[in-house]
Design a protein around this motif. Structure first.
Motif, mmCIF file in Angstrom:
data_model
loop_
_atom_site.group_PDB
_atom_site.id
_atom_site.type_symbol
_atom_site.label_atom_id
_atom_site.label_comp_id
_atom_site.label_asym_id
_atom_site.label_seq_id
_atom_site.Cartn_x
_atom_site.Cartn_y
_atom_site.Cartn_z
ATOM 1 N N ILE A 53 0.843 -1.202 0.000
ATOM 2 C CA ILE A 53 0.000 0.000 0.000
ATOM 3 C C ILE A 53 0.877 1.250 0.000
ATOM 4 N N ASP A 54 1.934 1.251 0.823
ATOM 5 C CA ASP A 54 2.851 2.392 0.854
ATOM 6 C C ASP A 54 3.497 2.616 -0.508
ATOM 7 N N ILE A 55 3.864 1.536 -1.167
ATOM 8 C CA ILE A 55 4.463 1.646 -2.502
ATOM 9 C C ILE A 55 3.465 2.261 -3.469
ATOM 10 N N GLN A 56 2.213 1.828 -3.390
ATOM 11 C CA GLN A 56 1.182 2.379 -4.268
ATOM 12 C C GLN A 56 1.005 3.878 -4.020
ATOM 13 N N LYS A 57 1.032 4.292 -2.752
ATOM 14 C CA LYS A 57 0.898 5.712 -2.421
ATOM 15 C C LYS A 57 2.087 6.496 -2.956
ATOM 16 N N LYS A 58 3.285 5.948 -2.786
ATOM 17 C CA LYS A 58 4.492 6.620 -3.282
ATOM 18 C C LYS A 58 4.454 6.730 -4.800
ATOM 19 N N ASP A 59 3.996 5.674 -5.468
ATOM 20 C CA ASP A 59 3.871 5.730 -6.926
ATOM 21 C C ASP A 59 2.929 6.860 -7.353
ATOM 22 N N ALA A 60 1.811 6.997 -6.631
ATOM 23 C CA ALA A 60 0.852 8.060 -6.945
ATOM 24 C C ALA A 60 1.480 9.434 -6.710
ATOM 25 N N GLU A 61 2.245 9.574 -5.613
ATOM 26 C CA GLU A 61 2.919 10.841 -5.333
ATOM 27 C C GLU A 61 3.939 11.166 -6.421
ATOM 28 N N ILE A 62 4.667 10.162 -6.855
ATOM 29 C CA ILE A 62 5.668 10.367 -7.905
ATOM 30 C C ILE A 62 4.989 10.815 -9.190
ATOM 31 N N LYS A 63 3.884 10.178 -9.539
ATOM 32 C CA LYS A 63 3.156 10.571 -10.752
ATOM 33 C C LYS A 63 2.667 12.015 -10.650
#
Length: 177
Positions: free
Chosen positions: A106-116
């Protein structure tokens, strides 16, 4: 002494007969990734390992608890008779490891969204900078004066206005009566 994540990873690769370089290429990291490991593994690398090496028990890799390979977990528990309370404790640990992995995912998914989102902002700002550069270039082409000419004109205007307004910035010569 307990093994580190790095040591457990090396053990897995040795047991599976996988070369370090092949492993690194598979998960998309440099060939020095394993030798450069210090304490643990970054979540994005961990995700890649879990995807590319599904037999590896990620909980074991991170904590050293349980068995190295996922399909060994049932045979390992059967070969070691334990009290019911100890089995419950082991299953709780498995759940905790699963929860940990899920939270990491879940944290990785959130970080991916932040990066995008940051990437989108960066593109927008780059476009805005390009537009401002174009405007600046157009303004410079419209006005034939150079910066030093502009500065000289500004200083002259300030001096003139000081004399007119009676400012003490440039005192007038004394008048003789």
């Amino acid at each position: 002494m307990e093994m580190s994540v790095k040591e457990r990873l090396k053990l897995f690769l040795r047991e599976e007969g996988i070369k370090d370089t092949d492993f690194c290429r598979t998960i998309g990291v440099s060939t020095g990734f394993i030798s450069g490991m210090r304490v643990s593994i970054q979540p994005d690398k961990l995700k890649s390992i879990a995807i590319n090496f599904p037999r590896l028990d990620i909980g074991w890799l991170l904590t050293g608890e349980g068995s190295m390979l996922k399909n060994e977990s049932s045979s390992t528990s059967a070969s070691f008779p334990e009290e019911t309370q100890n089995k419950k404790k082991n299953s709780d640990t498995s759940l905790e490891n699963g929860d940990l992995l899920y939270k990491m995912y879940i944290d990785i998914q959130k970080k991916d969204a932040e990066i995008k989102e940051l990437h989108t902002k960066l593109l927008s700002m780059s476009e805005e900078i390009g537009n401002l550069k174009t405007l600046l270039k157009d303004k410079q082409q419209e006005s034939p004066t150079t910066n030093s000419d502009f500065h000289a004109e500004t200083v002259q205007k300030k001096r003139s206005s000081s004399r007119i307004s009676g400012s003490s910035a440039q005192p007038d010569a004394p008048t003789i009566k």
